[in-house]
Scaffold this motif. Structure first.
Motif, PDB file in Angstrom:
ATOM      1  N   ALA A 321       0.846  -1.190   0.000  1.00  0.00           N
ATOM      2  CA  ALA A 321       0.000   0.000   0.000  1.00  0.00           C
ATOM      3  C   ALA A 321       0.879   1.236   0.000  1.00  0.00           C
ATOM      4  CB  ALA A 321      -0.929   0.012   1.205  1.00  0.00           C
ATOM      5  N   GLN A 339      -5.027   6.475  -9.996  1.00  0.00           N
ATOM      6  CA  GLN A 339      -6.208   5.672 -10.291  1.00  0.00           C
ATOM      7  C   GLN A 339      -5.882   4.487 -11.188  1.00  0.00           C
ATOM      8  OE1 GLN A 339      -8.924   8.916 -11.617  1.00  0.00           O
ATOM      9  NE2 GLN A 339     -10.280   8.188 -10.000  1.00  0.00           N
ATOM     10  N   GLU A 342      -3.258   1.041  -9.427  1.00  0.00           N
ATOM     11  CA  GLU A 342      -3.711  -0.191  -8.788  1.00  0.00           C
ATOM     12  C   GLU A 342      -4.058  -1.279  -9.804  1.00  0.00           C
ATOM     13  OE1 GLU A 342      -6.583   2.267  -6.628  1.00  0.00           O
ATOM     14  OE2 GLU A 342      -6.041   1.138  -4.837  1.00  0.00           O
ATOM     15  N   ASN A 343      -4.272  -0.864 -11.054  1.00  0.00           N
ATOM     16  CA  ASN A 343      -4.600  -1.838 -12.097  1.00  0.00           C
ATOM     17  C   ASN A 343      -3.373  -2.341 -12.844  1.00  0.00           C
ATOM     18  OD1 ASN A 343      -7.390  -1.541 -11.552  1.00  0.00           O
ATOM     19  ND2 ASN A 343      -7.474   0.305 -12.827  1.00  0.00           N
ATOM     20  N   ILE A 348       2.168  -2.603  -5.922  1.00  0.00           N
ATOM     21  CA  ILE A 348       1.344  -1.607  -5.230  1.00  0.00           C
ATOM     22  C   ILE A 348      -0.121  -1.878  -5.549  1.00  0.00           C
ATOM     23  CG2 ILE A 348       0.882   0.841  -4.904  1.00  0.00           C
ATOM     24  CD1 ILE A 348       3.759   1.385  -5.845  1.00  0.00           C
ATOM     25  N   LYS A 349      -0.848  -2.371  -4.560  1.00  0.00           N
ATOM     26  CA  LYS A 349      -2.229  -2.788  -4.752  1.00  0.00           C
ATOM     27  C   LYS A 349      -3.245  -1.812  -4.162  1.00  0.00           C
ATOM     28  CE  LYS A 349      -0.767  -6.540  -6.708  1.00  0.00           C
ATOM     29  NZ  LYS A 349      -0.831  -6.636  -8.183  1.00  0.00           N
ATOM     30  N   GLN A 350      -2.785  -0.936  -3.272  1.00  0.00           N
ATOM     31  CA  GLN A 350      -3.705   0.003  -2.632  1.00  0.00           C
ATOM     32  C   GLN A 350      -3.051   1.370  -2.507  1.00  0.00           C
ATOM     33  OE1 GLN A 350      -5.712  -1.482   1.001  1.00  0.00           O
ATOM     34  NE2 GLN A 350      -4.686  -3.441   0.643  1.00  0.00           N
ATOM     35  N   VAL A 351      -3.861   2.418  -2.600  1.00  0.00           N
ATOM     36  CA  VAL A 351      -3.397   3.770  -2.297  1.00  0.00           C
ATOM     37  C   VAL A 351      -4.321   4.342  -1.219  1.00  0.00           C
ATOM     38  CG1 VAL A 351      -2.359   4.181  -4.555  1.00  0.00           C
ATOM     39  CG2 VAL A 351      -4.753   4.778  -4.190  1.00  0.00           C
ATOM     40  N   LYS A 352      -3.689   4.963  -0.223  1.00  0.00           N
ATOM     41  CA  LYS A 352      -4.430   5.516   0.912  1.00  0.00           C
ATOM     42  C   LYS A 352      -3.888   6.919   1.190  1.00  0.00           C
ATOM     43  CE  LYS A 352      -4.923   0.879   2.926  1.00  0.00           C
ATOM     44  NZ  LYS A 352      -6.386   0.729   2.813  1.00  0.00           N
TER      45      LYS A 352
END
Length: 444
Positions: A321, A339, A342-343, A348-352
């Motif tokens: 993340a 945006q 994550e695809n 890197i699977k998540q952004v917070k």
């Protein structure tokens, strides 16, 4: 079992916008504005607790004594504490501002850390950064060393080195110019030292606008002190174009974690050669997530602090993340890139996002606020537990901040001796919370 603990800097009660850091665009743009110390410290604590809520261990590093009266005395200001502040305010207000800086909150600059898996003696090594390029930061390393020795005090596990010799040739900016790659936190890794210039050699690549801070010679010295193997160390030079754009430290244009490297394509003088050398020395497969300039300009990268984020491995979850400042969400170019991130086929699977706006306005994002320390379980057990955040300590610190911090500090407030007295009262109580005794100079 191993882990990486983030030790965040507790933002001090003298948090103000002095605009002291040449080359730090955000710091200069907000110089002499009204700051909000209480809000800043509470934002920092909220960020620490958010990382805890994600399942990570979280540590705390304490603010330094500000104003730093020993420095003012060394510069010829005599008398009582109040008299020193009054004289400095009248005779050299710019020096007083330097001694009031709360810049120790950015603990990515506190030191460079090498895990025990990388050091020949099997211990964790710490070298406090001399930060010699900026006067207001060059006065930090003595207190930094003392604090680190209080937290990591077990000689069987930890080794502490004093800051490198002061001066232009061995300028050291700490972990902000340092990355490490490993398959696990307790596996032998490859360490990347990023520098801005050579001190004793001809520089073919130079900046035109802002000074570089880290020297190649300083990075080499730290690698020697930490007893690192040459075949697991890589040196890379910052792209001068990046520095002139406002990326005064490498952590403004790249961040790593385990086998992942998130970087801007223009971060280094020769990014392709760097990626090749890292891949050659790393035992395993490295994942390079390279952001093209055509998608995120240097201006947007620096303004949003896209790369001054925390790249973390979430427990029991696939991938990593990215913990970003709210400014990255507000920048349309950066947010459009995120945006799609994550695809991508990347770790890197998540952004917070976290709100650290008070720190951002002074030139430091989420990554600036934390020092990463990779530890085995035995080493975690040897850490002073008072500096590991839990619910009780979080509640205590929130109450402490609300009790002692001003809502606002204006530039003119630095000349008021009452502000110093308030700060010292706050820090005196803080040492009691952490059972440090007479830790600060004013207590002795």
């Amino acid at each position: 079992m191993s882990t990486e603990i983030n030790f965040d800097g507790l933002i001090g009660p003298s948090h103000n916008y002095g605009g002291l850091s040449h080359g730090n665009v955000a710091s200069k743009n907000n110089a002499l504005r009204i700051s909000q110390p209480k809000k800043a410290a509470l934002q920092g604590l909220q960020k620490m607790n958010y990382l805890r809520s994600l399942g990570l261990e979280q540590g705390v590093l304490l603010p330094q004594q500000r104003p730093h009266l020993p420095t003012l005395r060394a510069l010829g200001f005599m008398g009582s504490d109040r008299e020193i502040i009054e004289k400095a305010s009248n005779q050299a207000p710019e020096v007083l501002a330097q001694c009031y800086s709360a810049s120790s909150m950015w603990t990515a600059n506190a030191c460079t850390v090498s895990p025990s898996a990388d050091s020949r003696d099997g211990r964790v090594h710490f070298t406090s950064a001399n930060l010699s390029s900026m006067f207001h930061r060059s006065i930090e390393h003595g207190n930094t060393s003392a604090l680190l020795r209080s937290i990591f005090s077990n000689d069987a596990h930890f080794v502490h080195h004093d800051a490198l010799p002061a001066g232009n040739h061995f300028g050291d900016e700490g972990a902000a110019n340092h990355n490490r790659f490993a398959t696990e936190y307790d596996s032998a890794g490859v360490q990347l030292f990023v520098f801005g210039r050579y001190a004793f050699r001809e520089n073919r690549h130079t900046t035109a606008k802002f000074p570089t801070r880290q020297t190649f010679e300083a990075s080499q010295a730290i690698a020697r002190l930490h007893q690192l193997n040459d075949d697991r160390v890589v040196y890379a030079q910052q792209n001068p174009k990046i520095v002139d754009a406002g990326a005064f430290h490498n952590d403004v244009v790249s961040v790593s974690n385990l086998n992942a490297f998130f970087m801007h394509e223009e971060a280094f003088v020769d990014s392709e050669a760097l990626r090749h050398e890292l891949s050659e020395k790393f035992e395993g497969e490295l994942a390079f997530v390279v952001v093209p300039t055509e998608q995120v300009s240097l201006e947007s990268a620096v303004k949003s602090y896209l790369f001054n984020s925390q790249l973390i491995k979430l427990p029991n979850e696939e991938g990593m993340a990215l913990i970003l400042p709210e400014e990255s969400r507000e920048n349309s170019q950066v947010y459009n890139y995120l945006q799609g991130l994550e695809n991508q086929s990347s770790p890197i699977k998540q952004v917070k996002f976290v709100d650290v706006r008070q720190s951002m306005q002074n030139g430091g994002g989420p990554a600036c606020l934390r020092l990463r320390v990779a530890l085995t379980q035995d080493e975690v057990n040897a850490v002073n537990p008072r500096f590991l955040l839990d619910d009780a300590l979080l509640d205590t610190l929130n109450v402490w901040v609300s009790k002692h911090y001003r809502d606002e500090i204006q530039p003119a407030d630095l000349s008021d001796p009452s502000l110093a007295e308030e700060n010292f009262a706050a820090l005196d109580e803080l040492t009691q919370i952490f059972d440090l005794g007479s830790f600060y100079e004013f207590q002795r």
